[in-house]
Design a protein around this motif. Sequence first.
Motif, mmCIF file in Angstrom:
data_model
loop_
_atom_site.group_PDB
_atom_site.id
_atom_site.type_symbol
_atom_site.label_atom_id
_atom_site.label_comp_id
_atom_site.label_asym_id
_atom_site.label_seq_id
_atom_site.Cartn_x
_atom_site.Cartn_y
_atom_site.Cartn_z
ATOM 1 N N PHE A 69 -4.172 0.797 -2.304
ATOM 2 C CA PHE A 69 -3.721 -0.547 -2.673
ATOM 3 C C PHE A 69 -2.877 -0.484 -3.937
ATOM 4 C CE2 PHE A 69 -3.909 -5.076 -2.954
ATOM 5 C CZ PHE A 69 -4.162 -5.401 -4.273
ATOM 6 N N GLN B 94 -3.667 10.803 4.256
ATOM 7 C CA GLN B 94 -4.563 9.995 3.444
ATOM 8 C C GLN B 94 -4.654 8.570 3.985
ATOM 9 O OE1 GLN B 94 -6.173 11.312 0.604
ATOM 10 N NE2 GLN B 94 -5.351 13.231 1.420
ATOM 11 N N GLY B 95 -5.638 7.851 3.482
ATOM 12 C CA GLY B 95 -5.715 6.440 3.781
ATOM 13 C C GLY B 95 -4.809 5.650 2.859
ATOM 14 N N PRO B 96 -4.548 4.392 3.195
ATOM 15 C CA PRO B 96 -3.709 3.556 2.321
ATOM 16 C C PRO B 96 -4.364 3.343 0.959
ATOM 17 C CG PRO B 96 -3.976 2.559 4.505
ATOM 18 C CD PRO B 96 -4.960 3.672 4.416
ATOM 19 N N TYR C 131 0.834 -1.188 0.000
ATOM 20 C CA TYR C 131 0.000 0.000 0.000
ATOM 21 C C TYR C 131 0.876 1.248 0.000
ATOM 22 C CZ TYR C 131 -3.866 -3.006 1.524
ATOM 23 O OH TYR C 131 -4.819 -3.984 1.610
ATOM 24 N N ARG D 132 -4.119 -5.945 -8.775
ATOM 25 C CA ARG D 132 -3.373 -4.704 -8.864
ATOM 26 C C ARG D 132 -4.306 -3.522 -8.726
ATOM 27 N NH1 ARG D 132 1.766 -3.616 -10.956
ATOM 28 N NH2 ARG D 132 2.091 -1.409 -11.429
ATOM 29 N N GLY D 133 -3.847 -2.490 -8.056
ATOM 30 C CA GLY D 133 -4.611 -1.254 -7.950
ATOM 31 C C GLY D 133 -4.275 -0.326 -9.103
ATOM 32 N N PRO E 6 -7.819 -10.815 9.012
ATOM 33 C CA PRO E 6 -7.262 -9.475 8.841
ATOM 34 C C PRO E 6 -5.826 -9.508 8.347
ATOM 35 C CG PRO E 6 -7.351 -10.065 11.152
ATOM 36 C CD PRO E 6 -8.100 -11.130 10.410
ATOM 37 N N GLN E 7 -5.456 -8.453 7.658
ATOM 38 C CA GLN E 7 -4.079 -8.296 7.237
ATOM 39 C C GLN E 7 -3.259 -7.748 8.403
ATOM 40 O OE1 GLN E 7 -4.174 -5.800 3.741
ATOM 41 N NE2 GLN E 7 -4.990 -7.435 2.463
ATOM 42 N N PHE F 180 0.085 -5.595 9.373
ATOM 43 C CA PHE F 180 0.905 -4.573 8.732
ATOM 44 C C PHE F 180 2.270 -4.423 9.396
ATOM 45 C CE2 PHE F 180 -1.751 -2.240 5.697
ATOM 46 C CZ PHE F 180 -2.975 -2.817 5.944
ATOM 47 N N GLY F 181 3.249 -4.103 8.552
ATOM 48 C CA GLY F 181 4.525 -3.636 9.061
ATOM 49 C C GLY F 181 4.450 -2.149 9.378
ATOM 50 N N ASP F 182 5.538 -1.604 9.906
ATOM 51 C CA ASP F 182 5.552 -0.189 10.268
ATOM 52 C C ASP F 182 5.868 0.718 9.085
ATOM 53 O OD1 ASP F 182 6.880 -0.680 13.624
ATOM 54 O OD2 ASP F 182 4.816 -0.606 12.867
ATOM 55 N N GLN G 272 0.673 5.143 1.346
ATOM 56 C CA GLN G 272 -0.105 6.045 2.194
ATOM 57 C C GLN G 272 0.544 7.426 2.167
ATOM 58 O OE1 GLN G 272 -0.392 5.098 6.401
ATOM 59 N NE2 GLN G 272 -2.261 6.298 6.635
ATOM 60 N N LEU H 297 4.453 6.981 2.746
ATOM 61 C CA LEU H 297 4.750 5.816 3.581
ATOM 62 C C LEU H 297 4.278 4.589 2.814
ATOM 63 C CD1 LEU H 297 5.657 4.762 6.430
ATOM 64 C CD2 LEU H 297 3.235 4.906 7.082
ATOM 65 N N LEU I 152 3.471 0.735 2.912
ATOM 66 C CA LEU I 152 3.124 -0.283 3.889
ATOM 67 C C LEU I 152 3.017 -1.645 3.234
ATOM 68 C CD1 LEU I 152 0.320 1.723 5.708
ATOM 69 C CD2 LEU I 152 2.539 1.130 6.682
#
Lengths: 115, 116
Positions: B45, B41-43, B35, B57-58, B104-105, B107-109, B37, B88, B90
């Motif tokens: 894809f 904003q939101g993530p 993702y 694919r997004g 659920p997925q 996530f890494g940092d 980000q 960022l 993700l």
Amino acid sequence: AQSVAQPEDQVNVAEGNPLTVKCTYSVSGNPYLFWYVQYPNRGLQFLLKYITGDNLVKGSYGFEAEFNKSQTSFHLKKPSALVSDSALYFCAVRDVAGNNRKLIWGLGTSLAVNP
Amino acid sequence: DAGVTQSPTHLIKTRGQQVTLRCSPKSGHDTVSWYQQALGQGPQFIFQYYEEEERQRGNFPDRFSGHQYPNYSSELNVNALLLGDSALYLCASQQSSGGGENQPQHFGDGTRLSIL
């Protein structure tokens, strides 16, 4: 087209008061709904999900959410807010129609809990 | 049990350069999603990898490409960097096999990429 709306950029509540973070969605098929929380400079942490079944789902850290199909909403709630709940909250939806695996995310709501 | 790990944590590049970001999924997870980000904003894809292939694919240009290795780790490559690629990035993992797609997925940092 799939979409998620979080109508409030920011929510402010006093510690100990109930909180609600709103989310509405639009999908063509049945929705899978998720709430995540993001702390500064961190990735997203899963809170709860709705797949099927009971409309009220309970998640981590005392959070819960209610799925309302007629209003296409999935609002996040907590009976008593903590200062440590202050963070950015994201709602996400997956439209299961057409074997779609993509999560669509809202823009996020910043929750501030005041002591 | 290590969760999702991403490297590097921060990266500064200039326009036109190329970058590779890396992700190791949570133990037991076989699917990796990436993702973008942007600030505030939101993530968004980018794509998802499963069994070493891009599964979905997004809406991102071909400058964004990826790879998944047999150990399920993944890379995100971005060519011809633009200022607008600053964000960022993700990585999220989940287990798709055995009916795990509705889980659920994790996530890494993230990797904070800055383009000058």
